[in-house]
Write an enzyme that holds these catalytic residues in place. Structure first.
Site, short mmCIF file in Angstrom:
data_model
loop_
_atom_site.label_atom_id
_atom_site.label_comp_id
_atom_site.label_asym_id
_atom_site.label_seq_id
_atom_site.Cartn_x
_atom_site.Cartn_y
_atom_site.Cartn_z
N HIS A 1 0.86 -1.18 0.00
CA HIS A 1 0.00 0.00 0.00
C HIS A 1 0.91 1.24 0.00
O HIS A 1 2.03 1.19 0.50
CB HIS A 1 -0.85 0.11 1.28
CG HIS A 1 -1.74 -1.04 1.57
ND1 HIS A 1 -1.30 -2.17 2.22
CD2 HIS A 1 -3.08 -1.22 1.37
CE1 HIS A 1 -2.32 -3.00 2.39
NE2 HIS A 1 -3.41 -2.45 1.88
N ASP B 1 2.26 2.17 3.39
CA ASP B 1 3.27 1.27 3.96
C ASP B 1 4.68 1.76 3.67
O ASP B 1 5.61 1.47 4.43
CB ASP B 1 3.19 -0.14 3.34
CG ASP B 1 1.82 -0.75 3.41
OD1 ASP B 1 1.09 -0.44 4.36
OD2 ASP B 1 1.49 -1.55 2.52
N ASP C 1 -5.04 -13.38 10.24
CA ASP C 1 -3.93 -13.25 9.28
C ASP C 1 -2.73 -14.12 9.64
O ASP C 1 -1.60 -13.64 9.73
CB ASP C 1 -3.48 -11.78 9.18
CG ASP C 1 -4.54 -10.90 8.54
OD1 ASP C 1 -5.22 -11.39 7.63
OD2 ASP C 1 -4.67 -9.73 8.95
N ASP D 1 -0.39 -12.45 2.86
CA ASP D 1 -0.95 -11.35 3.65
C ASP D 1 -1.04 -11.81 5.10
O ASP D 1 -2.09 -11.79 5.72
CB ASP D 1 -2.33 -10.99 3.08
CG ASP D 1 -2.89 -9.72 3.69
OD1 ASP D 1 -2.17 -9.07 4.47
OD2 ASP D 1 -4.05 -9.39 3.41
#
Length: 436
Positions: free
Chosen positions: A100, A103, A308, A338
């Site tokens: 992203h 990030d 996650d 992820d």
């Protein structure tokens, strides 16, 4: 040059199933040929920049547990993080990564500063990619963390937020294209609602449709050759998310005429949150022609939220990759981890160990899936189950050559009285277990 963060750890190598070395692959061999293609080219592994390098180890009841030397919101820290990240990719032998915008760049005071910061780090990434050979699987924009997005991005009641989000996506598509990214992902974490009392559903869905059309139009305008992907999730952080699951996304795409423009990035954990199995979502995406890519991370089956975790269930992976392979395999997509460490896993080596385990698990699943396909272990029983539809009369029935009246007359005149046949579920479950 080593950053020193991972100490004296060397590049991870394959040592075989009998190895007890936690910093070695036991099943993943990039060059092993599976169904006529290199294992690496089947799996197309990617590391998620956010969970691997930006997650601080917090949870709803406690704050940061990870102490990383790059945890400052400055360009200097962002470049240090990039140095460590690309060293990690090289140690692991991961061919791809994903990110992203938030990030990788420090947060600016406005849109212009965010764009400047992103462009600077993209130039730095380009140098790193050239030096290491690591490629970008996909880029995306974080349209959910900043407080401006607390009521959504595309679905926000404030048109200025919509515009800010759209402009941000434009810069992120530009960045993805510059870095040779093969996909661009949209995940609507805040595109949903907490209560219907303050939500105009029709308006928000129409806004979301307009937003997605803008993205597709811009893709074609600039000649971006990658795939636009939507990542379904039913809830969390919102109570209800508009891209609930594969079926919901397909209906949305169909309504807006985008079913041939956009595909799905399916996450295992999100499928579970939606009340589905991972293979259900994969099989449905194949059936609807919108399969694109996967996020490979599981949930704790008892906690009820998105945990996650790295994959560690070979039978689940075998069925998942069975559907990936049965659909023709990845085109531009891949297997993105992820996944994030547990908050007590503090050692730098834990980052590698988590990914090694996940990659080995996926490799075992891929090989089991490939063997099932070679042996027609599931496809032949499936063909036999539906064989009746291959008859001439059944084909006419399927093609709509008979009216309802004609079908009724046919059933009566032929004295059709079908008897049920066994579905053989237990047998097929036992067959799968033979391969895993």
């Amino acid at each position: 040059m080593s950053t020193g963060f991972f100490g004296d750890i060397q590049k991870i190598k394959y040592e075989g199933p009998d190895s007890t070395n936690p910093l070695a692959f036991r099943y993943y061999q990039p060059d092993e040929i599976v169904l006529g293609k290199r294992m690496e080219d089947h799996l197309r592994f990617a590391v998620a920049y956010w969970h691997t390098f930006t997650w601080p180890g917090g949870d709803p009841f406690g704050g940061q547990t990870f102490l990383r030397p790059w945890f400052e919101d400055t360009m200097k820290a962002a470049k240090l993080k990039a140095d460590v990240a690309f060293e990690f990719f090289s140690l692991l032998g991961a061919p791809y990564y994903c990110f992203h915008d938030a990030d990788v760049r420090p947060e600016g005071k406005n849109f212009a500063e965010n764009t400047k910061n992103l462009n600077e780090i993209v130039d730095y990434f380009a140098e790193k990619q050239a030096a290491t050979g690591t490629k970008l699987l996909w880029g995306t924009a974080n349209l959910f963390s900043n407080r401006r997005y607390m009521s959504g991005a595309a679905t926000n009641p404030d048109p200025d937020v919509f515009a800010f989000a759209a402009a941000t996506v434009k810069t992120c598509i530009d960045a993805t294209q510059k870095l040779g990214g093969e996909n661009y992902v949209l995940w609507g974490g805040r595109e949903g609602y907490e209560t219907l009392l303050n939500t105009d559903l029709k308006r928000e869905l129409d806004q979301l449709g307009r937003f997605l059309n803008l993205v597709v139009e811009y893709k074609h305008k600039i000649g971006f050759k990658g795939t636009i992907l939507i990542e379904p999730k039913p809830q969390e952080p919102t109570k209800h998310q508009y891209d609930y699951d594969v079926a919901t996304v397909y209906g949305f795409l169909k309504k807006h005429g985008l079913e041939n423009e956009v595909k799905v990035n399916i996450e295992q954990g999100h499928a579970i949150l939606a009340g589905h199995s991972f293979e259900h979502e994969l099989a449905l995406a194949n059936a609807l022609g919108i399969f694109g890519s996967i996020d490979m991370n599981r949930n704790d089956y008892q906690s009820g939220w998105d945990t996650d975790q790295f994959p560690n269930n070979v039978p689940e992976m075998a069925l998942a990759y069975y559907h990936v392979l049965a659909g023709g395999g990845f085109k531009t997509g891949g297997t993105n981890f992820d996944s994030k460490l547990r908050r007590q896993s503090l050692d730098p080596a834990d980052l590698l160990i988590g990914h090694i385990g996940g990659m080995d698990c996926c490799a075992r699943g891929l090989k089991a899936a490939a063997k099932m396909i070679e042996d027609k272990a599931l496809s032949q029983p499936l063909a036999d189950r539906y064989a009746g539809w291959e008859s001439v009369e059944a084909q006419k029935l399927f093609r709509g050559e008979y009216s309802l009246d004609e079908i009724a007359n046919w059933v009566e005149s032929k004295d059709v009285n079908p008897q049920p046949k066994s579905g053989k579920q237990e047998l097929l479950e036992n067959v799968v277990n033979r391969y895993v």
